[in-house]
Design an enzyme around this catalytic site. Structure first.
Site, PDB file in Angstrom:
ATOM      1  N   LYS A  41       0.825  -1.209   0.000  1.00  0.00           N
ATOM      2  CA  LYS A  41       0.000   0.000   0.000  1.00  0.00           C
ATOM      3  C   LYS A  41       0.862   1.264   0.000  1.00  0.00           C
ATOM      4  O   LYS A  41       0.535   2.235  -0.645  1.00  0.00           O
ATOM      5  CB  LYS A  41      -0.895  -0.014   1.251  1.00  0.00           C
ATOM      6  CG  LYS A  41      -2.313   0.344   0.936  1.00  0.00           C
ATOM      7  CD  LYS A  41      -3.275  -0.017   2.028  1.00  0.00           C
ATOM      8  CE  LYS A  41      -3.086   0.786   3.296  1.00  0.00           C
ATOM      9  NZ  LYS A  41      -4.105   0.480   4.300  1.00  0.00           N
ATOM     10  N   LYS A  99      -7.825 -14.436   8.235  1.00  0.00           N
ATOM     11  CA  LYS A  99      -8.850 -15.229   8.928  1.00  0.00           C
ATOM     12  C   LYS A  99     -10.228 -14.566   8.958  1.00  0.00           C
ATOM     13  O   LYS A  99     -11.236 -15.230   8.794  1.00  0.00           O
ATOM     14  CB  LYS A  99      -8.365 -15.564  10.336  1.00  0.00           C
ATOM     15  CG  LYS A  99      -7.876 -14.389  11.145  1.00  0.00           C
ATOM     16  CD  LYS A  99      -6.447 -14.522  11.595  1.00  0.00           C
ATOM     17  CE  LYS A  99      -5.938 -13.130  11.973  1.00  0.00           C
ATOM     18  NZ  LYS A  99      -5.073 -13.070  13.098  1.00  0.00           N
ATOM     19  N   ILE A 130       0.597 -24.306  13.752  1.00  0.00           N
ATOM     20  CA  ILE A 130       0.076 -25.665  14.010  1.00  0.00           C
ATOM     21  C   ILE A 130      -0.660 -26.154  12.758  1.00  0.00           C
ATOM     22  O   ILE A 130      -1.601 -25.500  12.303  1.00  0.00           O
ATOM     23  CB  ILE A 130      -0.893 -25.675  15.212  1.00  0.00           C
ATOM     24  CG1 ILE A 130      -0.192 -25.136  16.470  1.00  0.00           C
ATOM     25  CG2 ILE A 130      -1.444 -27.068  15.448  1.00  0.00           C
ATOM     26  CD1 ILE A 130      -1.098 -25.048  17.695  1.00  0.00           C
ATOM     27  N   GLY A 181       4.428  -8.033  17.833  1.00  0.00           N
ATOM     28  CA  GLY A 181       3.778  -8.275  16.543  1.00  0.00           C
ATOM     29  C   GLY A 181       2.717  -9.370  16.580  1.00  0.00           C
ATOM     30  O   GLY A 181       2.269  -9.844  15.544  1.00  0.00           O
ATOM     31  N   GLU A 184      -3.486  -7.901  16.757  1.00  0.00           N
ATOM     32  CA  GLU A 184      -4.067  -7.316  15.545  1.00  0.00           C
ATOM     33  C   GLU A 184      -3.854  -5.797  15.582  1.00  0.00           C
ATOM     34  O   GLU A 184      -3.669  -5.217  16.653  1.00  0.00           O
ATOM     35  CB  GLU A 184      -5.572  -7.595  15.498  1.00  0.00           C
ATOM     36  CG  GLU A 184      -5.945  -9.060  15.450  1.00  0.00           C
ATOM     37  CD  GLU A 184      -5.372  -9.760  14.233  1.00  0.00           C
ATOM     38  OE1 GLU A 184      -5.676  -9.360  13.107  1.00  0.00           O
ATOM     39  OE2 GLU A 184      -4.611 -10.720  14.408  1.00  0.00           O
ATOM     40  N   ASP A 195     -11.117 -12.494  17.052  1.00  0.00           N
ATOM     41  CA  ASP A 195     -10.109 -13.217  16.288  1.00  0.00           C
ATOM     42  C   ASP A 195     -10.225 -14.732  16.527  1.00  0.00           C
ATOM     43  O   ASP A 195     -10.203 -15.517  15.577  1.00  0.00           O
ATOM     44  CB  ASP A 195      -8.711 -12.709  16.671  1.00  0.00           C
ATOM     45  CG  ASP A 195      -7.620 -13.402  15.881  1.00  0.00           C
ATOM     46  OD1 ASP A 195      -7.533 -13.150  14.664  1.00  0.00           O
ATOM     47  OD2 ASP A 195      -6.885 -14.218  16.471  1.00  0.00           O
ATOM     48  N   LYS A 199     -11.252 -17.713  13.725  1.00  0.00           N
ATOM     49  CA  LYS A 199     -10.502 -18.955  13.518  1.00  0.00           C
ATOM     50  C   LYS A 199     -11.399 -20.159  13.787  1.00  0.00           C
ATOM     51  O   LYS A 199     -11.317 -21.174  13.101  1.00  0.00           O
ATOM     52  CB  LYS A 199      -9.283 -18.979  14.439  1.00  0.00           C
ATOM     53  CG  LYS A 199      -8.228 -17.953  14.038  1.00  0.00           C
ATOM     54  CD  LYS A 199      -7.260 -17.697  15.149  1.00  0.00           C
ATOM     55  CE  LYS A 199      -6.182 -16.704  14.719  1.00  0.00           C
ATOM     56  NZ  LYS A 199      -5.385 -16.210  15.842  1.00  0.00           N
ATOM     57  N   GLY A 297       3.008 -14.394  15.114  1.00  0.00           N
ATOM     58  CA  GLY A 297       4.398 -13.973  14.891  1.00  0.00           C
ATOM     59  C   GLY A 297       4.819 -14.214  13.453  1.00  0.00           C
ATOM     60  O   GLY A 297       4.208 -15.003  12.725  1.00  0.00           O
TER      61      GLY A 297
HETATM   62  N1  HSE Z   1      -3.597 -11.563  16.657  1.00  0.00           N
HETATM   63  C1  HSE Z   1      -3.482 -12.940  16.369  1.00  0.00           C
HETATM   64  C2  HSE Z   1      -3.212 -13.705  17.654  1.00  0.00           C
HETATM   65  C3  HSE Z   1      -2.389 -13.176  15.368  1.00  0.00           C
HETATM   66  O1  HSE Z   1      -2.847 -13.056  18.627  1.00  0.00           O
HETATM   67  O2  HSE Z   1      -3.396 -14.910  17.688  1.00  0.00           O
HETATM   68  C4  HSE Z   1      -2.337 -14.556  14.823  1.00  0.00           C
HETATM   69  O3  HSE Z   1      -3.506 -14.907  14.148  1.00  0.00           O
END
Ligand code: HSE
Length: 419
Positions: A41, A99, A130, A181, A184, A195, A199, A297
């Site tokens: 971007k 995701k 995993i 890192g 989100e 999140d 998933k 990560g």
């Molecule tokens: N923010 C997400 C977590 C990153 O902490 O699991 C990995 O999907």
């Protein structure tokens, strides 16, 4: 002789995951996969890769006939959907780690995979390093998966570990997760459970053939968990974890939700600390199996993307076996949950909705109860998500209807009531 395609990759995104993948690919020459262009971007940002690889024009990737794989690891849901669907329609295989985009658009993406016969792989989108999706697809290729439970969000697990073991404040713990890192860009997605929910929406499909919109699944995060709850957990020798789970009930229907839970210290999930994720699968014959690894990560996520890229060399597609080849299971609301609820003011707690209350505690610091609620109460109301209420599941939370009747009888007997 085996047949391996040469892969020419167009990469969207050069953030934590994209850059991780770029370095991993450079260290894996045996894969014979090369990145031809990277679409970003912000063209002026300093990047750790040759300048000529970068462009801001998505069509340079999506319309290049030489590029046969699009890898999409960007942050914006709508743009990711646009990129993935255009790539599939243009005859390119796709690897995605988005995701939220995948969870929110699964019906459309399933349709498009069928229509185009191209492959869409997304191992990195659930529990990162995993290899859970491919295991559910290939190894648990039957209808014998009894239950799946997971710590699927690294940030919340990291925060819980740092708060309860290292005594950090919530804010400090979150800051550390952001600096590493894991979190989100908008960390409320982690903290409030979105999140993990996204998933879980993805994994329900691969576990049971259940394709559900995330907003129809009961969930919350760790936003209301406090030090008093941690004290109760310690007294009872439990840990608190944000657990995504699904269990097949006696009638074949599936109970599924994402909620904080007290976990016994000998439970495999208690072993999962910091940004690690863990998945426990129980199936008909193999009993319990435990998968453990980094769920967030740069390199752990990049490694899952790499594994998908590698699978494309031999034209791997998800077959969605539970959905298309078996009788898919259905989600049910017809069961009960044993819950701990702490609160400031008991006027907010609809006591009459509980089947029974086993423990009631009130002192200056904390008020809590432990009791059994119909799941439909969580599905249809929001009081248990309010600021001053915190709900944590018991270690074995799911109670089926027949068991309720037996347990009710027993508790009445214990209370000295003769039936
Ligand atoms: N923010 C997400 C977590 C990153 O902490 O699991 C990995 O999907």
């Amino acid at each position: 002789m085996s047949y391996h395609k040469n892969l020419t990759i167009g990469l969207f995104g050069f953030g934590v995951v994209g850059e991780g993948l770029y370095h991993i690919l450079n260290q894996t020459p045996s894969l014979k996969a090369t990145i031809k262009k990277i679409c970003v971007k912000h063209p002026d940002k300093k990047r750790n890769a040759p300048k000529e690889l970068f462009t801001t024009d998505r069509n340079e990737l999506l319309l290049d006939p030489e590029i046969n794989v699009i890898v999409e690891v960007i942050n914006e849901t709508e743009a990711a959907f646009e990129i993935v669907t255009t790539a599939l329609k243009n005859g390119k295989d796709v690897v995605s780690s988005s995701k939220k985009m995948l969870a929110e658009n699964m019906p459309e993406l399933l349709g498009l995979q069928k229509q185009t016969n191209m492959s869409l792989l997304y191992e990195a989108a659930a529990c990162a390093s995993i290899p859970i999706i491919r295991n559910l697809e290939e190894y648990y290729d039957n209808d014998l998966v009894q239950s799946v439970k997971a710590i699927a969000n690294g940030t919340t697990n990291f925060i819980l570990t740092k708060m309860f073991e290292d005594k950090l404040e919530f804010k400090q713990a979150l800051l550390l997760a952001q600096q590493s890192g894991f979190a989100e860009t908008d960390p409320t997605l982690d903290i409030e459970g979105y999140d993990a929910l996204n998933k879980w929406t993805i994994l329900l499909n691969h576990s049971y053939g259940i394709v559900e919109r995330p907003e129809n699944i009961v969930f919350t995060g760790i936003q209301n968990i406090n030090q008093n709850d941690a004290m109760v957990a310690r007294e009872k020798h439990y840990e608190i974890k944000l657990v995504a789970q699904a269990k097949k009930l006696n009638n074949g229907d599936v109970a599924a939700f994402v909620l904080p839970q007290f976990v016994n210290q000998h439970d495999q999930l208690a072993f999962v600390k910091n940004e690690y994720n863990g998945v426990v699968i129980e199936s008909g014959f193999s009993d319990k199996q435990f998968f453990y690894g980094k769920g967030a990560g740069s390199f752990p996520t990049g490694s899952a993307v790499l594994s998908d890229i590698s699978a494309l060399r031999y034209d791997y597609h998800y077959e969605y076996k539970k959905l298309y080849h078996h009788q898919p299971n259905r989600l049910t609301e017809d069961f009960y949950l044993k819950v701990y609820i702490s609160f400031d003011n008991n006027a907010f707690i609809p006591k009459e909705k509980f089947e029974w209350i086993e423990e009631w505690h009130a002192d200056l610091n904390r008020n809590y109860l432990i009791g059994v609620l119909p799941f439909s109460e969580l599905k249809n109301t929001k009081w248990w998500k309010e600021d001053n209420v915190s709900l944590i599941l018991s270690p074995e939370p799911i109670i089926e209807d027949v068991e309720i009747r037996k347990l009710k009888k027993k508790s009445l007997e214990l209370a000295g009531v003769t039936l």
